[in-house]
Design an enzyme around this catalytic site. Sequence first.
Site, PDB file in Angstrom:
ATOM      1  N   ASN A   1       0.810  -0.795  -0.267  1.00  0.00           N
ATOM      2  CA  ASN A   1      -0.242  -0.352  -0.104  1.00  0.00           C
ATOM      3  C   ASN A   1       0.580   1.249  -0.216  1.00  0.00           C
ATOM      4  O   ASN A   1       0.764   2.354  -0.514  1.00  0.00           O
ATOM      5  CB  ASN A   1      -1.417  -0.097   1.483  1.00  0.00           C
ATOM      6  CG  ASN A   1      -1.729  -1.061   1.445  1.00  0.00           C
ATOM      7  OD1 ASN A   1      -2.730  -1.749   0.256  1.00  0.00           O
ATOM      8  ND2 ASN A   1      -2.169  -1.930   2.370  1.00  0.00           N
TER       9      ASN A   1
ATOM     10  N   ASP B   1       1.407   1.240  -9.995  1.00  0.00           N
ATOM     11  CA  ASP B   1       0.543   0.344  -9.385  1.00  0.00           C
ATOM     12  C   ASP B   1       0.849  -1.037 -10.281  1.00  0.00           C
ATOM     13  O   ASP B   1      -0.374  -1.948  -9.304  1.00  0.00           O
ATOM     14  CB  ASP B   1      -0.742   0.810 -10.394  1.00  0.00           C
ATOM     15  CG  ASP B   1      -2.367   0.863 -10.218  1.00  0.00           C
ATOM     16  OD1 ASP B   1      -2.814   0.919  -9.209  1.00  0.00           O
ATOM     17  OD2 ASP B   1      -2.892   0.137 -11.189  1.00  0.00           O
TER      18      ASP B   1
ATOM     19  N   ASP C   1      -6.111   0.029  -3.871  1.00  0.00           N
ATOM     20  CA  ASP C   1      -5.339  -0.403  -5.010  1.00  0.00           C
ATOM     21  C   ASP C   1      -6.599   1.026  -6.012  1.00  0.00           C
ATOM     22  O   ASP C   1      -6.418   1.535  -6.539  1.00  0.00           O
ATOM     23  CB  ASP C   1      -4.679  -1.344  -5.288  1.00  0.00           C
ATOM     24  CG  ASP C   1      -4.966  -1.391  -6.626  1.00  0.00           C
ATOM     25  OD1 ASP C   1      -5.602  -1.075  -8.222  1.00  0.00           O
ATOM     26  OD2 ASP C   1      -3.057  -0.968  -7.282  1.00  0.00           O
ATOM     27  N   HIS C   2      -7.821   0.151  -6.101  1.00  0.00           N
ATOM     28  CA  HIS C   2      -8.250   0.574  -6.602  1.00  0.00           C
ATOM     29  C   HIS C   2      -9.495   2.684  -6.228  1.00  0.00           C
ATOM     30  O   HIS C   2     -10.066   3.007  -6.529  1.00  0.00           O
ATOM     31  CB  HIS C   2      -9.976  -0.023  -6.611  1.00  0.00           C
ATOM     32  CG  HIS C   2     -10.147  -1.702  -6.776  1.00  0.00           C
ATOM     33  ND1 HIS C   2      -8.714  -2.307  -6.775  1.00  0.00           N
ATOM     34  CD2 HIS C   2     -10.739  -2.073  -8.517  1.00  0.00           C
ATOM     35  CE1 HIS C   2      -9.358  -3.404  -8.216  1.00  0.00           C
ATOM     36  NE2 HIS C   2     -10.385  -3.071  -8.989  1.00  0.00           N
TER      37      HIS C   2
ATOM     38  N   ASP D   1      -6.515   4.577  -7.646  1.00  0.00           N
ATOM     39  CA  ASP D   1      -7.504   4.613  -9.195  1.00  0.00           C
ATOM     40  C   ASP D   1      -8.449   5.414  -8.953  1.00  0.00           C
ATOM     41  O   ASP D   1      -7.974   5.838 -10.300  1.00  0.00           O
ATOM     42  CB  ASP D   1      -7.635   3.036  -9.529  1.00  0.00           C
ATOM     43  CG  ASP D   1      -6.048   2.727  -9.956  1.00  0.00           C
ATOM     44  OD1 ASP D   1      -5.368   2.997  -9.382  1.00  0.00           O
ATOM     45  OD2 ASP D   1      -5.966   1.175  -9.760  1.00  0.00           O
TER      46      ASP D   1
ATOM     47  N   ARG E   1       2.481  -9.691  -2.989  1.00  0.00           N
ATOM     48  CA  ARG E   1       2.180 -11.165  -2.754  1.00  0.00           C
ATOM     49  C   ARG E   1       3.778 -12.046  -2.556  1.00  0.00           C
ATOM     50  O   ARG E   1       4.101 -13.279  -1.623  1.00  0.00           O
ATOM     51  CB  ARG E   1       2.640 -12.104  -4.284  1.00  0.00           C
ATOM     52  CG  ARG E   1       1.186 -12.342  -4.984  1.00  0.00           C
ATOM     53  CD  ARG E   1       0.854 -13.025  -6.228  1.00  0.00           C
ATOM     54  NE  ARG E   1       1.168 -11.524  -7.693  1.00  0.00           N
ATOM     55  CZ  ARG E   1       0.462 -10.921  -7.662  1.00  0.00           C
ATOM     56  NH1 ARG E   1      -0.760 -11.102  -7.577  1.00  0.00           N
ATOM     57  NH2 ARG E   1       0.922 -10.440  -9.114  1.00  0.00           N
TER      58      ARG E   1
ATOM     59  N   ASP F   1       2.496  -2.971  -6.655  1.00  0.00           N
ATOM     60  CA  ASP F   1       2.303  -3.056  -5.606  1.00  0.00           C
ATOM     61  C   ASP F   1       1.710  -4.940  -5.528  1.00  0.00           C
ATOM     62  O   ASP F   1       1.723  -5.387  -4.664  1.00  0.00           O
ATOM     63  CB  ASP F   1       0.466  -1.994  -5.453  1.00  0.00           C
ATOM     64  CG  ASP F   1      -0.579  -2.488  -6.141  1.00  0.00           C
ATOM     65  OD1 ASP F   1      -1.062  -3.121  -7.309  1.00  0.00           O
ATOM     66  OD2 ASP F   1      -1.173  -1.167  -5.994  1.00  0.00           O
TER      67      ASP F   1
END
Length: 423
Positions: free
Chosen positions: A48, A101, A122-123, A126, A109, A104
């Site tokens: 993040n 973006d 993330d969204h 965006d 992972r 990330d």
Amino acid sequence: MGYIPQHSLDNLKKYSYKGVDKSLLSKHILNPFWTWFVTLWPLTIAPNTITLSGLCLVLLNFLTMLYYDPNYLTLKGGATGPPQWVYFTWGAGLFMYQTLDAIDGKQARRTGMAGPLGEMFDHGCDALNTTLEVILAAQALNLGRSWWTVASQMATLANFYLTTWEEYHTGQLYLAAFSGPVEGILLIVGIYVISGIYGPQFWDVGILTFTRLDRIPFLEQNIPNIGLNESFMVFGAFGVAFNIASSYANVWRATRSANKSTTRPLLGLLPYVFSAALQVIWLASPSYYNSVIIHSRIFVPFLCAWGLQFAHTVGRMILAHVTSSEFPMWDWMWMWSFVGAVDANLPLILGRPPIIQSSPHNVALFVYTTLALSFFAYARFCVLVINDITEYMGIACFTVRKKDKEGHWQMTKLAADGIAKTA
């Protein structure tokens, strides 16, 4: 119980990200670059943090625009605006945003931090970037304060809404052969570079003139010689129509295979249509004081308020997706814009002047108040959702940590193992 109900929090453990990327550019060029680039980041950096860093670059671009053009003075066909070299920084900032973006999730992972919080964060970034890039791209295309910029805002937000709506009903994120997060962003980067070389006035050249098709009498007489910037907007309209068809095709297949109604999901498109219509009705009011919003210095605050309300709407949709909750059909943040739209259209509705927006000063005050309320409402939503998810899942938002059985914070096992291996 916090912002998210307990039964919805329990569904977080069932969530797993699924995505399909059909982009050849992403597969053969960008993804290998992203896979290498993520290895440059230490395992102690949370995914993040990378996402937020990318958004900060876009915010820096936006602040640069405000510094050189504080009133957003560039009208269509105008000549004012930031120095040409600034557009190169916008292109670099947006390319880095796309890169950060993209990595990330890979970092998540690597560190064992993959989960619904990363999807939400993330969204959310965006969604904010979408409006900021509309404003910056309109400046670079020399559209400035015009209805073309409003149309660009509507089309761009519609594409983002469609993608989120599709993900909610199909359970996975689809990226077509030509998608906004990949090819769309690189296209805008290209626009910034061209504006940096030739200046934004380059985009005012007629498309027939640019392609030299105006030498053909039939085409010159029957096809409007609109500017390259306006041609780009027309191209975007066809793109939205294509995305509507492709998104619904994916939803139709998913709902049909699950033996669900294939038409009911279409109701989920109404919230965007309603919210966007409110903004347009407000801008297109017959009142003189309101009709000048689009041609005044409060145009950018208006677009930003619209973008924050949109981010709140899609944020709730993404939250419903990761918690397997009901689709949100109503957003209380629209009420403020509803009041603004109705008040501005009182001359048409009741044949009387606006009550609240009765002067240019009051219109500006109302728009800035809308911006402030939209910002604090969305900020409150983000804080409450992040707090609920981190507390429930025992994770941190901006550090690679989890809680052990005793409730103590510690680095995730993947990150600790990676650091030990490196050492």
